[in-house]
Design a protein around this motif. Structure first.
Motif, short mmCIF file in Angstrom:
data_model
loop_
_atom_site.label_atom_id
_atom_site.label_comp_id
_atom_site.label_asym_id
_atom_site.label_seq_id
_atom_site.Cartn_x
_atom_site.Cartn_y
_atom_site.Cartn_z
N LEU A 110 -10.33 -0.37 -4.42
CA LEU A 110 -9.66 0.45 -3.42
C LEU A 110 -9.17 -0.49 -2.34
O LEU A 110 -9.95 -1.20 -1.72
CB LEU A 110 -10.62 1.50 -2.84
N LEU A 111 -7.87 -0.53 -2.15
CA LEU A 111 -7.25 -1.40 -1.15
C LEU A 111 -6.49 -0.55 -0.15
O LEU A 111 -6.26 0.64 -0.38
CB LEU A 111 -6.29 -2.39 -1.83
N ASP A 112 -6.10 -1.15 0.98
CA ASP A 112 -5.25 -0.43 1.92
C ASP A 112 -4.05 -1.30 2.29
O ASP A 112 -4.00 -2.48 1.97
CB ASP A 112 -6.01 0.07 3.14
N ASP A 113 -3.09 -0.69 2.97
CA ASP A 113 -1.85 -1.38 3.29
C ASP A 113 -1.93 -2.17 4.59
O ASP A 113 -0.94 -2.70 5.06
CB ASP A 113 -0.68 -0.39 3.35
N GLY A 114 -3.12 -2.24 5.19
CA GLY A 114 -3.28 -2.99 6.43
C GLY A 114 -3.21 -2.12 7.66
O GLY A 114 -3.72 -2.47 8.71
N SER A 115 -2.61 -0.94 7.53
CA SER A 115 -2.51 -0.03 8.68
C SER A 115 -3.76 0.84 8.81
O SER A 115 -3.98 1.45 9.84
CB SER A 115 -1.28 0.87 8.53
N GLY A 116 -4.54 0.90 7.72
CA GLY A 116 -5.71 1.76 7.72
C GLY A 116 -5.40 3.20 7.34
O GLY A 116 -6.30 4.01 7.19
N ARG A 117 -4.12 3.53 7.15
CA ARG A 117 -3.72 4.90 6.82
C ARG A 117 -3.56 5.11 5.31
O ARG A 117 -3.89 6.18 4.81
CB ARG A 117 -2.42 5.26 7.51
N ASN A 118 -3.02 4.15 4.64
CA ASN A 118 -2.70 4.31 3.22
C ASN A 118 -3.61 3.48 2.34
O ASN A 118 -3.56 2.26 2.36
CB ASN A 118 -1.24 3.92 2.96
N GLN A 119 -4.43 4.17 1.57
CA GLN A 119 -5.30 3.51 0.61
C GLN A 119 -4.75 3.76 -0.79
O GLN A 119 -4.09 4.77 -1.04
CB GLN A 119 -6.72 4.06 0.71
N TYR A 120 -5.04 2.83 -1.70
CA TYR A 120 -4.58 3.01 -3.06
C TYR A 120 -5.52 2.31 -4.03
O TYR A 120 -6.17 1.33 -3.71
CB TYR A 120 -3.14 2.53 -3.24
N VAL A 121 -5.58 2.86 -5.24
CA VAL A 121 -6.44 2.35 -6.30
C VAL A 121 -5.65 1.35 -7.14
O VAL A 121 -4.53 1.65 -7.57
CB VAL A 121 -6.96 3.51 -7.20
N THR A 122 -6.23 0.16 -7.33
CA THR A 122 -5.56 -0.88 -8.10
C THR A 122 -6.48 -1.44 -9.18
O THR A 122 -7.69 -1.24 -9.15
CB THR A 122 -5.12 -2.06 -7.21
N LEU A 123 -5.88 -2.15 -10.08
CA LEU A 123 -6.62 -2.95 -11.05
C LEU A 123 -5.87 -4.27 -11.22
O LEU A 123 -4.70 -4.38 -10.86
CB LEU A 123 -6.79 -2.22 -12.38
N TYR A 124 -6.55 -5.26 -11.75
CA TYR A 124 -5.92 -6.55 -11.96
C TYR A 124 -5.22 -6.55 -13.31
O TYR A 124 -5.82 -6.23 -14.33
CB TYR A 124 -6.95 -7.68 -11.90
N ASP A 125 -3.94 -6.87 -13.30
CA ASP A 125 -3.14 -6.97 -14.52
C ASP A 125 -3.09 -8.44 -14.91
O ASP A 125 -2.38 -9.23 -14.31
CB ASP A 125 -1.74 -6.42 -14.27
N ARG A 126 -3.87 -8.80 -15.91
CA ARG A 126 -3.96 -10.19 -16.35
C ARG A 126 -2.63 -10.69 -16.90
O ARG A 126 -2.31 -11.86 -16.79
CB ARG A 126 -5.03 -10.30 -17.43
N MET A 127 -1.84 -9.79 -17.47
CA MET A 127 -0.56 -10.19 -18.05
C MET A 127 0.46 -10.56 -16.98
O MET A 127 1.26 -11.45 -17.16
CB MET A 127 -0.03 -9.09 -18.95
N LYS A 128 0.42 -9.85 -15.83
CA LYS A 128 1.34 -10.14 -14.73
C LYS A 128 0.72 -11.07 -13.71
O LYS A 128 1.42 -11.63 -12.88
CB LYS A 128 1.78 -8.85 -14.05
N GLY A 129 -0.61 -11.16 -13.72
CA GLY A 129 -1.31 -12.03 -12.78
C GLY A 129 -1.37 -11.47 -11.37
O GLY A 129 -1.39 -12.23 -10.41
N ASN A 130 -1.40 -10.12 -11.24
CA ASN A 130 -1.49 -9.53 -9.91
C ASN A 130 -2.14 -8.15 -9.98
O ASN A 130 -2.44 -7.64 -11.05
CB ASN A 130 -0.11 -9.43 -9.26
N GLN A 131 -2.36 -7.57 -8.80
CA GLN A 131 -2.90 -6.21 -8.70
C GLN A 131 -1.78 -5.21 -8.93
O GLN A 131 -0.67 -5.40 -8.45
CB GLN A 131 -3.51 -5.98 -7.31
N VAL A 132 -2.06 -4.16 -9.68
CA VAL A 132 -1.08 -3.09 -9.88
C VAL A 132 -1.74 -1.76 -9.51
O VAL A 132 -2.95 -1.60 -9.65
CB VAL A 132 -0.53 -3.04 -11.32
N LYS A 133 -0.95 -0.82 -9.04
CA LYS A 133 -1.47 0.48 -8.64
C LYS A 133 -1.67 1.37 -9.88
O LYS A 133 -0.75 1.56 -10.67
CB LYS A 133 -0.52 1.14 -7.64
#
Length: 148
Positions: A76-99
């Motif tokens: 569970l990550l947020d956008d830095g504002s503290g208002r918007n949270q979102y669920v992510t997972l690590y995409d090994r194929m792209k090498g980044n977090q995806v929603k």
């Protein structure tokens, strides 16, 4: 076809051969039923702001993500504002977090995900709604103008 080396001594010939078995599950998901008796999975979330929370989605969507090679370890990550949270997972194929909701709904880059009940941890398909990004921005601007 190049041979790719993965953690835990695994060797795969293509990225499509990744499966859930290639990941070490950090937190055990809970398989249960929702109030409407549909099978769901409660996925425990990691991350600094998770505080023991779970994402809820239909069992068939969870299994589909795992069969496509995505990690069972979600955050569970947020956008830095503290208002918007979102669920992510690590995409090994792209090498980044995806929603995760974007994966469930196969959203394109010109679409946004709306949560019908406002709960960003409720990832059941019947709670997720795709909306054109341009229309979404227009609605936000109209709402701000009417609030003045």
């Amino acid at each position: 076809m190049a041979v790719l080396s993965w953690p835990y001594g695994l060797l795969k010939t293509t990225l499509k051969e990744l499966t859930m078995n290639d990941y070490k599950t950090k937190r055990t998901p809970i398989h249960t039923y929702d109030l409407d008796r549909k099978p769901i999975v409660l996925v425990p979330l990691g991350g600094n702001i998770a505080n023991g929370q779970h994402a809820k989605l239909l069992k068939k969507d969870y299994e589909e993500l795992l069969s496509r090679g995505y990690s069972p370890n979600w955050c569970l990550l947020d956008d830095g504002s503290g208002r918007n949270q979102y669920v992510t997972l690590y995409d090994r194929m792209k090498g980044n977090q995806v929603k995760v909701p974007r994966l469930i709904m196969s959203a394109s880059s010109d679409q946004v995900i709306r949560y019908m009940d406002g709960n960003r941890l409720n990832l059941r398909r019947d709670n997720l709604h795709l909306q054109d990004r341009e229309r979404h921005v227009t609605q936000i601007m109209e709402k701000k103008a009417n609030a003045r």
